[in-house]
Design a protein around this motif. Structure first.
Motif, short mmCIF file in Angstrom:
data_model
loop_
_atom_site.label_atom_id
_atom_site.label_comp_id
_atom_site.label_asym_id
_atom_site.label_seq_id
_atom_site.Cartn_x
_atom_site.Cartn_y
_atom_site.Cartn_z
N VAL A 130 0.02 3.61 0.13
CA VAL A 130 -0.66 2.31 0.04
C VAL A 130 0.29 1.28 -0.56
N LEU A 131 0.29 0.08 0.01
CA LEU A 131 1.11 -1.03 -0.49
C LEU A 131 0.25 -1.94 -1.36
N TRP A 132 0.79 -2.32 -2.50
CA TRP A 132 0.11 -3.17 -3.46
C TRP A 132 0.96 -4.41 -3.71
N THR A 133 0.31 -5.54 -3.99
CA THR A 133 1.04 -6.74 -4.38
C THR A 133 0.40 -7.37 -5.60
N TYR A 134 1.23 -8.12 -6.32
CA TYR A 134 0.76 -8.86 -7.50
C TYR A 134 0.98 -10.34 -7.25
N MET A 135 -0.12 -11.11 -7.23
CA MET A 135 -0.06 -12.53 -6.92
C MET A 135 -0.30 -13.40 -8.15
N GLY A 136 -0.09 -12.81 -9.33
CA GLY A 136 -0.40 -13.49 -10.58
C GLY A 136 0.59 -14.56 -10.96
N PRO A 137 0.29 -15.23 -12.09
CA PRO A 137 1.09 -16.40 -12.49
C PRO A 137 2.50 -16.07 -12.95
N ASP A 138 2.76 -14.82 -13.37
CA ASP A 138 4.09 -14.47 -13.88
C ASP A 138 4.48 -13.09 -13.34
N PRO A 139 5.09 -13.05 -12.15
CA PRO A 139 5.44 -11.75 -11.55
C PRO A 139 6.34 -10.89 -12.44
N GLU A 140 7.16 -11.52 -13.28
CA GLU A 140 8.04 -10.77 -14.15
C GLU A 140 7.26 -10.00 -15.22
N GLN A 141 6.03 -10.43 -15.49
CA GLN A 141 5.18 -9.78 -16.49
C GLN A 141 4.02 -9.04 -15.84
N ALA A 142 4.19 -8.62 -14.61
CA ALA A 142 3.12 -7.92 -13.90
C ALA A 142 2.77 -6.62 -14.63
N PRO A 143 1.49 -6.29 -14.73
CA PRO A 143 1.09 -5.04 -15.38
C PRO A 143 1.43 -3.84 -14.53
N GLN A 144 1.15 -2.64 -15.02
CA GLN A 144 1.33 -1.43 -14.24
C GLN A 144 0.28 -1.35 -13.14
N LEU A 145 0.59 -0.59 -12.10
CA LEU A 145 -0.43 -0.34 -11.09
C LEU A 145 -1.63 0.35 -11.74
N PRO A 146 -2.83 0.01 -11.31
CA PRO A 146 -4.02 0.61 -11.93
C PRO A 146 -4.09 2.11 -11.66
N SER A 147 -4.56 2.86 -12.64
CA SER A 147 -4.65 4.32 -12.54
C SER A 147 -5.94 4.73 -11.84
N LEU A 148 -6.05 4.34 -10.58
CA LEU A 148 -7.20 4.74 -9.78
C LEU A 148 -6.95 6.13 -9.22
N GLU A 149 -7.85 7.04 -9.50
CA GLU A 149 -7.61 8.46 -9.21
C GLU A 149 -7.31 8.72 -7.75
N TRP A 150 -8.00 8.03 -6.84
CA TRP A 150 -7.83 8.29 -5.42
C TRP A 150 -6.41 8.05 -4.94
N ASN A 151 -5.70 7.12 -5.59
CA ASN A 151 -4.34 6.78 -5.18
C ASN A 151 -3.28 7.53 -5.98
N MET A 152 -3.73 8.53 -6.78
CA MET A 152 -2.80 9.30 -7.60
C MET A 152 -2.85 10.79 -7.31
N VAL A 153 -3.89 11.24 -6.60
CA VAL A 153 -3.95 12.66 -6.23
C VAL A 153 -3.00 12.92 -5.07
N PRO A 154 -2.61 14.17 -4.83
CA PRO A 154 -1.73 14.49 -3.69
C PRO A 154 -2.35 14.07 -2.37
N ALA A 155 -1.49 13.79 -1.40
CA ALA A 155 -1.93 13.25 -0.11
C ALA A 155 -2.93 14.17 0.59
N GLU A 156 -2.80 15.48 0.40
CA GLU A 156 -3.71 16.40 1.09
C GLU A 156 -5.12 16.37 0.51
N GLN A 157 -5.32 15.66 -0.59
CA GLN A 157 -6.65 15.60 -1.21
C GLN A 157 -7.42 14.33 -0.88
#
Length: 438
Positions: A130-157
């Motif tokens: 999955v591709l993610w983008t950050y469109m916020g006011p300060d790209p240099e201070q972008a937070p970490q990607l959110p820890s959403l479980e569905w996007n962190m489990v192995p692909a076969e799951q």
């Protein structure tokens, strides 16, 4: 119901709008990685009302840049993607994934213009397809990607799909946190089919309770069972556009959506279904891709999309089920199904977007089953006002782990405390199973 002013505040997401400003504080999933190949065709995107183009350069890095060349506005979706950059076909200006200009072949060799010229761009991260983008006011201070479980489990799951829905993002989101509709809208007139065996189908008049937390709202529906217990289903709304759906007992899986605003009147529906600790069911994955007996499931099948030109944003994800063809309403289905529409997500989409792209919520007459919707709206309005007036940002903006939630379905003693009984189960713990029998 909402006032007209508050309805406008929630549904408008373009640059400078209050809701648009809030959403730009978060990382936004905007495309599946498979849609852009190295040195391949650029892909037209629109997010929060902004027209953009995604492409993958020769090294495999993905860029998200303005749709119009900064020279004289030629369409970058028609550009040549070659040798480490995107080259406009009009005069050959070439840009990197970061937006830097590399070449201007029609300008004198001594020109310094390339070193000062940029095309608008947003940072892109890729995780688990999955591709993610950050469109916020300060790209240099972008937070970490959110820890959403569905996007962190192995692909076969996990199984992931996308589609465009022709309505405002909030209409789509509210459909999923409204669990009162499920057994009715998706049920059958006869006694056949799996859906009629759903536990929630045994009590069509649940009571609702909500619990607000730092990341959003837990919305619990309480139903009576034949054994004098309570069947509890807890949906989750997570800021700013996430919904999580509890598992069914027949095929235990977790699912949900990101309801990403394309613009005020179109939504990118990213759906995910996953098992938290085991490979996903291959039979189910196949049904998601192909549909079942001519009907759609929760995911849009591969055959459900219509062919569109590459100049249309999300050209591969426009549905063949829409207002213009009545979502393929079929009168012959009336004798079998409550809704004479061919499948789950089509039934949802027809109810959410079948009248108009932006519904006038001042005309609503809400009931007790709309408790979760009311609470989610109130949270969104409170959050927007605090951010605009005081620059108070939600905790989940800067803390990726605030997204480690699960939706649950549990059975408890009649009148029992679902928050106490299900509290541990609502915590997403990577690699661990449900913790209970759905």
């Amino acid at each position: 119901m909402l006032t007209r002013e508050d309805n406008e505040r929630l549904v408008r997401v373009g640059p400078g709008t209050e809701m648009g400003r809030l959403m730009r504080l978060y990382w936004i999933p905007f495309l599946l990685a498979k849609n852009v190949e190295a040195d391949g065709q650029p892909y037209r995107v629109r997010l929060l009302g902004e027209d953009l183009v995604a492409f993958r350069d020769s090294s495999g890095q993905v860029g998200l840049v303005d749709h119009a060349c900064p020279h004289r506005g030629a369409p970058m979706v028609l550009a040549r993607n070659e040798e480490g950059g995107l080259r406009c076909i009009y005069h050959g200006w070439k840009f990197t994934v970061e937006g830097r200009c590399l070449e201007m072949p029609a300008e004198p060799a001594t020109t310094r213009m390339p070193s000062t010229m940029r095309i608008g761009s947003y940072p892109v991260r890729e995780r688990n397809g999955v591709l993610w983008t950050y469109m916020g006011p300060d790209p240099e201070q972008a937070p970490q990607l959110p820890s959403l479980e569905w996007n962190m489990v192995p692909a076969e799951q996990v199984a992931v799909s996308m589609r465009v829905q022709e309505c405002n993002w909030l209409q789509a989101l509210e459909g999923e946190i409204d669990s009162a509709h499920a057994a009715i809208l998706h049920g059958r007139v006869d006694d056949s089919g799996v859906i009629n065996q759903w536990k929630q189908g045994q009590d069509l008049a649940p009571t609702f309770e909500c619990s607000v937390h730092e990341s959003g709202v837990s919305i619990a529906s309480r139903r009576k069972t034949a054994t004098e217990e309570n069947y509890i289903r807890v949906n989750q709304f997570l800021m700013p556009f996430w919904t999580l759906v509890p598992p069914q007992s027949q095929y235990p899986e977790l699912s949900g959506h990101a309801w990403v605003p394309i613009d005020d009147e179109h939504t990118l529906c990213l759906m995910f279904s996953y098992h938290p600790s085991e490979p996903f069911y291959e039979k189910t994955r196949k049904v998601f891709k192909e549909g079942h007996a001519g009907r759609e499931t929760g995911h849009a099948s591969e055959a459900s999309f219509q062919e569109c030109p590459i100049t249309r944003p999300y050209h591969t994800y426009w549905s063949g089920f829409n207002r213009e063809n009545a979502y393929r309403f079929d009168v012959k289905l009336i004798g079998k199904y409550n809704a004479a529409l061919p499948g789950l997500w089509v039934q949802d989409a027809a109810c959410q977007s079948g009248v108009t792209a932006i519904y006038d919520r001042t005309r609503e007459h809400l009931g007790t089953t709309d408790t979760g919707i009311v609470r989610a709206r109130r949270l969104l309005l409170d959050t927007v006002r605090k951010y605009v007036a005081e620059d108070v940002r939600p905790a989940s903006v800067s803390n990726a782990d605030k997204f480690l939630w699960r939706a649950i379905s549990i059975t408890i003693p009649a009148g029992g405390d679902w928050k106490a009984a299900g509290g541990e189960f609502m915590k997403a713990k990577l690699g661990q199973g449900f913790g209970y029998q759905p």
